[in-house]
Scaffold this active site. Sequence first.
Site, mmCIF file in Angstrom:
data_model
loop_
_atom_site.group_PDB
_atom_site.id
_atom_site.type_symbol
_atom_site.label_atom_id
_atom_site.label_comp_id
_atom_site.label_asym_id
_atom_site.label_seq_id
_atom_site.Cartn_x
_atom_site.Cartn_y
_atom_site.Cartn_z
ATOM 1 N N LYS A 1 0.841 -1.206 0.000
ATOM 2 C CA LYS A 1 0.000 0.000 0.000
ATOM 3 C C LYS A 1 0.871 1.249 0.000
ATOM 4 O O LYS A 1 0.631 2.186 -0.745
ATOM 5 C CB LYS A 1 -0.932 -0.020 1.222
ATOM 6 C CG LYS A 1 -2.093 -0.988 1.032
ATOM 7 C CD LYS A 1 -2.795 -1.366 2.314
ATOM 8 C CE LYS A 1 -3.815 -2.476 2.039
ATOM 9 N NZ LYS A 1 -4.381 -3.064 3.246
ATOM 10 N N GLN B 1 -4.831 -1.907 9.565
ATOM 11 C CA GLN B 1 -4.698 -3.229 8.939
ATOM 12 C C GLN B 1 -5.299 -4.313 9.851
ATOM 13 O O GLN B 1 -4.949 -4.407 11.022
ATOM 14 C CB GLN B 1 -3.210 -3.523 8.664
ATOM 15 C CG GLN B 1 -2.959 -4.794 7.898
ATOM 16 C CD GLN B 1 -3.480 -4.744 6.460
ATOM 17 O OE1 GLN B 1 -3.329 -3.760 5.754
ATOM 18 N NE2 GLN B 1 -4.122 -5.821 6.030
ATOM 19 N N ASP C 1 -11.380 2.815 4.368
ATOM 20 C CA ASP C 1 -11.783 1.411 4.281
ATOM 21 C C ASP C 1 -13.307 1.279 4.235
ATOM 22 O O ASP C 1 -13.829 0.199 3.938
ATOM 23 C CB ASP C 1 -11.267 0.651 5.510
ATOM 24 C CG ASP C 1 -10.128 -0.284 5.154
ATOM 25 O OD1 ASP C 1 -9.959 -0.568 3.954
ATOM 26 O OD2 ASP C 1 -9.419 -0.719 6.070
#
Length: 306
Positions: A53, A97, A120
Amino acid sequence: MTAAFINGTKIAEDIKIEVARQVKDLSRRGVQPGLAVVLVGDDAASSAYVNLKAKTCEQLGIYSRKLTIPSTVTTEELLWEVRKLNDDDKIDGILVQLPLPKPVSKHTILEGVDPQKDVDGFHSHNLGSLLLGHETLVACTPLGVMELLYRTGVEIEGANAVVLGRSDDVGKPQAALLMHANATVTICHSKTRNLPKVTRQADILVAAIGKVAMVTQDFVKPGAVVIDVGTNKVADRADVQRLFGDDEVRWKDFEKRGYVWAGDVDQRAVKEVASMLTPVPGGVGPMTIAMLMKNTVKAARIRRGL
Ligand code: NAP
């Protein structure tokens, strides 16, 4: 019939080129979008995702910051880190994460992210807004699936879509997106009776269950478009043989890493009945990262009122 493979890697590259252009436009206005990725613990797979990422951010001109936090962290301590990022003007997007270590409350942490920075799309505010059909930040994987469908010209309006899996991060937002795109949507899960009979109604079948090759030929209506979200590690030699036969690329991977990636769809069997199918890897996976980049730019625009 042999299905055409949908090249997610190529489509994701196209999207990243578009995002890089948007980042350039923003930089002319003195804005550089910023993404913070929070990694708790030292899980190798999570660490690899986070590095990928960060690397993609760098390629596209997005500022990125990686926070590595010991796995002994408490919910309160992690929440404090998240709140600091909420208040940090350089940061437009925050990604925590997953998975988090067991003692940490995932719910508290995800709800602690400022909804405007929730790239997200996991915050209840954003999930609720999605359900209401409001413009909002949406989870990257289902968003990526929609882009795959749009960009390969799949007709969604009026289609029967079946979403296999009802998780908060994939199944639920996926079903909402398909519904808003005017598909007739059915959601299946572990308690669904006679699953193959239900999934065989699908013109578009999205499999997100985390069960290796569970979707076999009898789950699929001839001519259906099948999207395989599953990302499962297969580390058993006999399973690799059963799933992939003598496929040289898979065996090379297996010998190199000791495992291969497999989806939720039995690809060798299903490609004989579907009209289109996403491969694993190289289907939905690359789209998730591309959509994360897109969401970061979107969050930067929204937060700065652009
Ligand atoms: P999850 O949270 O474990 O949810 C799995 C869902 O599948 C649940 O709703 C569960 O039903 C359902 N399910 C499990 N076994 C089933 C069965 N035998 N029959 C019918 N339904 C069943 O998983 P997830 O986060 O949604 O992820 C699903 C898969 O997608 C995983 O392989 C994951 O690695 C992959 N994934 C890939 C990406 C990507 O970027 N490519 C991103 C996210 C996830 P219940 O609700 O009844 O338990």
